[in-house]
Design an enzyme around this catalytic site. Structure first.
Site, mmCIF file in Angstrom:
data_model
loop_
_atom_site.group_PDB
_atom_site.id
_atom_site.type_symbol
_atom_site.label_atom_id
_atom_site.label_comp_id
_atom_site.label_asym_id
_atom_site.label_seq_id
_atom_site.Cartn_x
_atom_site.Cartn_y
_atom_site.Cartn_z
ATOM 1 N N TYR A 162 40.768 -9.555 -1.651
ATOM 2 C CA TYR A 162 40.425 -10.961 -1.542
ATOM 3 C C TYR A 162 41.279 -11.495 -2.509
ATOM 4 O O TYR A 162 41.688 -10.956 -3.353
ATOM 5 C CB TYR A 162 38.784 -11.169 -1.543
ATOM 6 C CG TYR A 162 38.252 -10.809 -2.852
ATOM 7 C CD1 TYR A 162 38.171 -11.891 -3.782
ATOM 8 C CD2 TYR A 162 37.892 -9.502 -3.243
ATOM 9 C CE1 TYR A 162 37.651 -11.770 -5.338
ATOM 10 C CE2 TYR A 162 37.259 -9.479 -4.466
ATOM 11 C CZ TYR A 162 37.286 -10.413 -5.383
ATOM 12 O OH TYR A 162 36.615 -10.247 -6.599
ATOM 13 N N PHE A 172 41.246 -18.142 -9.361
ATOM 14 C CA PHE A 172 40.250 -17.736 -10.424
ATOM 15 C C PHE A 172 39.813 -16.290 -10.213
ATOM 16 O O PHE A 172 39.200 -15.812 -11.096
ATOM 17 C CB PHE A 172 38.801 -18.576 -10.189
ATOM 18 C CG PHE A 172 38.229 -18.576 -8.776
ATOM 19 C CD1 PHE A 172 37.312 -17.583 -8.436
ATOM 20 C CD2 PHE A 172 38.479 -19.693 -7.924
ATOM 21 C CE1 PHE A 172 36.702 -17.351 -7.088
ATOM 22 C CE2 PHE A 172 37.884 -19.751 -6.825
ATOM 23 C CZ PHE A 172 37.029 -18.388 -6.457
ATOM 24 N N ASP A 173 40.328 -15.389 -9.151
ATOM 25 C CA ASP A 173 39.737 -14.179 -8.927
ATOM 26 C C ASP A 173 40.613 -13.499 -7.919
ATOM 27 O O ASP A 173 41.038 -14.110 -6.783
ATOM 28 C CB ASP A 173 38.296 -13.995 -8.317
ATOM 29 C CG ASP A 173 38.014 -12.537 -8.810
ATOM 30 O OD1 ASP A 173 38.518 -11.886 -9.400
ATOM 31 O OD2 ASP A 173 36.633 -12.315 -8.383
ATOM 32 N N ILE A 190 27.657 -14.306 -3.031
ATOM 33 C CA ILE A 190 27.256 -15.772 -2.524
ATOM 34 C C ILE A 190 27.096 -15.802 -1.084
ATOM 35 O O ILE A 190 27.364 -15.164 -0.312
ATOM 36 C CB ILE A 190 28.365 -16.668 -3.175
ATOM 37 C CG1 ILE A 190 29.621 -16.155 -2.597
ATOM 38 C CG2 ILE A 190 28.568 -16.598 -4.534
ATOM 39 C CD1 ILE A 190 30.945 -17.345 -2.795
ATOM 40 N N TYR A 216 28.601 -21.491 -5.707
ATOM 41 C CA TYR A 216 27.838 -21.350 -7.099
ATOM 42 C C TYR A 216 27.033 -22.872 -7.349
ATOM 43 O O TYR A 216 26.389 -22.915 -8.325
ATOM 44 C CB TYR A 216 28.941 -21.201 -8.018
ATOM 45 C CG TYR A 216 29.517 -19.736 -7.786
ATOM 46 C CD1 TYR A 216 28.791 -18.591 -8.258
ATOM 47 C CD2 TYR A 216 30.830 -19.497 -7.367
ATOM 48 C CE1 TYR A 216 29.119 -17.362 -7.987
ATOM 49 C CE2 TYR A 216 31.182 -18.138 -7.158
ATOM 50 C CZ TYR A 216 30.319 -17.172 -7.759
ATOM 51 O OH TYR A 216 30.770 -16.072 -7.567
ATOM 52 N N PHE A 232 38.806 -18.517 -0.074
ATOM 53 C CA PHE A 232 38.885 -17.279 -0.042
ATOM 54 C C PHE A 232 39.584 -16.677 1.252
ATOM 55 O O PHE A 232 39.633 -17.031 2.153
ATOM 56 C CB PHE A 232 37.798 -16.416 0.084
ATOM 57 C CG PHE A 232 36.712 -16.353 -1.227
ATOM 58 C CD1 PHE A 232 37.200 -15.576 -2.335
ATOM 59 C CD2 PHE A 232 35.655 -17.479 -1.404
ATOM 60 C CE1 PHE A 232 36.502 -15.664 -3.455
ATOM 61 C CE2 PHE A 232 35.004 -17.494 -2.859
ATOM 62 C CZ PHE A 232 35.317 -16.506 -3.625
#
Length: 250
Positions: A162, A172-173, A190, A216, A232
């Site tokens: 992902y 961010f990831d 989440i 979040y 995502f």
């Protein structure tokens, strides 16, 4: 960095670092051949690097920093001949701490409000795109690559690749960046992930736009501002079915 002296931020502010004022310092070669020399240098460097980050943050928050006075305070502190008493310095530094925390909170609140506005606009624009489906919860998804076969249940463990970004494209990831997929129980992430990945079959790749309330919420994670809508791209690699609990013996 955690100082070996376990100095607090308030105490560190008294220490400072002469390296922060390099334009006024005269560079000189230091000897680092003995263990004692290396130890002394490492103590100074660790304190300096720690303080450098706090000074930079203070300036970014809009507070001026007089580096020459930091250097003077450092020197006076080493010589144990400060121009302010310990009580006066504690009062001043506690006040500085409060000002910095108030400014951090102010900026965080501004970012959170901005995230709400930008997130809603992004969701509205994305919803109108061809191929985008919006679920009852508000989750949006787009099938990039279709898969075949079983879909995971919330209790199953999935293996995925992902990439996660904010609506402005800031990453961010990413499991791709780490060079290895992630594996986790689907009901431990989440809500937007739990719902969305259950729509996928192995081999599928989906794009999800997840509203803040399914991500979040109003939490600020550091890399993700509060109230952020997240984007995502998720590739489902495998499913590990949850083991059914055995019925108790009669």
């Amino acid at each position: 960095m955690k100082s070996i002296y376990k100095l607090s931020l308030v105490a560190l502010a008294v220490v400072g670092l002469s390296a922060c004022n390099q334009e006024e310092a005269v560079a000189k070669k230091v000897e680092l051949t003995t263990e004692a020399q290396k130890e002394a240098y490492s103590v100074g460097a660790s304190i300096g690097k720690y303080m450098s980050g706090h000074i930079k943050e203070q300036e970014e928050l809009g507070f001026a920093v007089d580096r020459s006075l930091i250097i003077q305070g450092f020197s006076d502190g080493l010589a144990d001949k400060t121009d302010l008493t310990e009580e006066e310095m504690q009062t001043v530094l506690q006040g500085l701490d409060k000002k910095l925390n108030d400014k951090r909170l102010e900026q965080a609140e501004a970012l959170a409000a901005k995230a709400v506005e930008e997130g809603q606009k992004f969701l509205n624009d994305n919803k109108a795109k061809e191929g985008v489906v919006t679920t009852e919860s508000g989750l949006q998804y787009e099938v990039l690559t279709a898969g075949e076969g079983d879909k995971p249940a919330a209790e199953d463990t999935v293996e995925v690749h992902y990439r996660g970004t904010l609506t402005d494209g800031t990453e961010f990831d990413s499991s791709y960046a780490r060079g290895e997929p992630a594996k986790f129980p689907l009901n431990r992430v989440i809500p937007g992930w739990t719902e969305g990945v259950q729509l996928m079959s192995v081999g599928a790749k989906y794009k999800f736009v997840i509203p803040a309330e399914l991500a979040y919420g109003d939490r600020d994670t550091g890399t993700i501002p509060a109230n952020s809508t997240l984007v995502f791209e998720v590739e489902l690699l495998s499913i590990e079915k949850a083991v059914a609990a055995e019925a108790p013996a009669q």
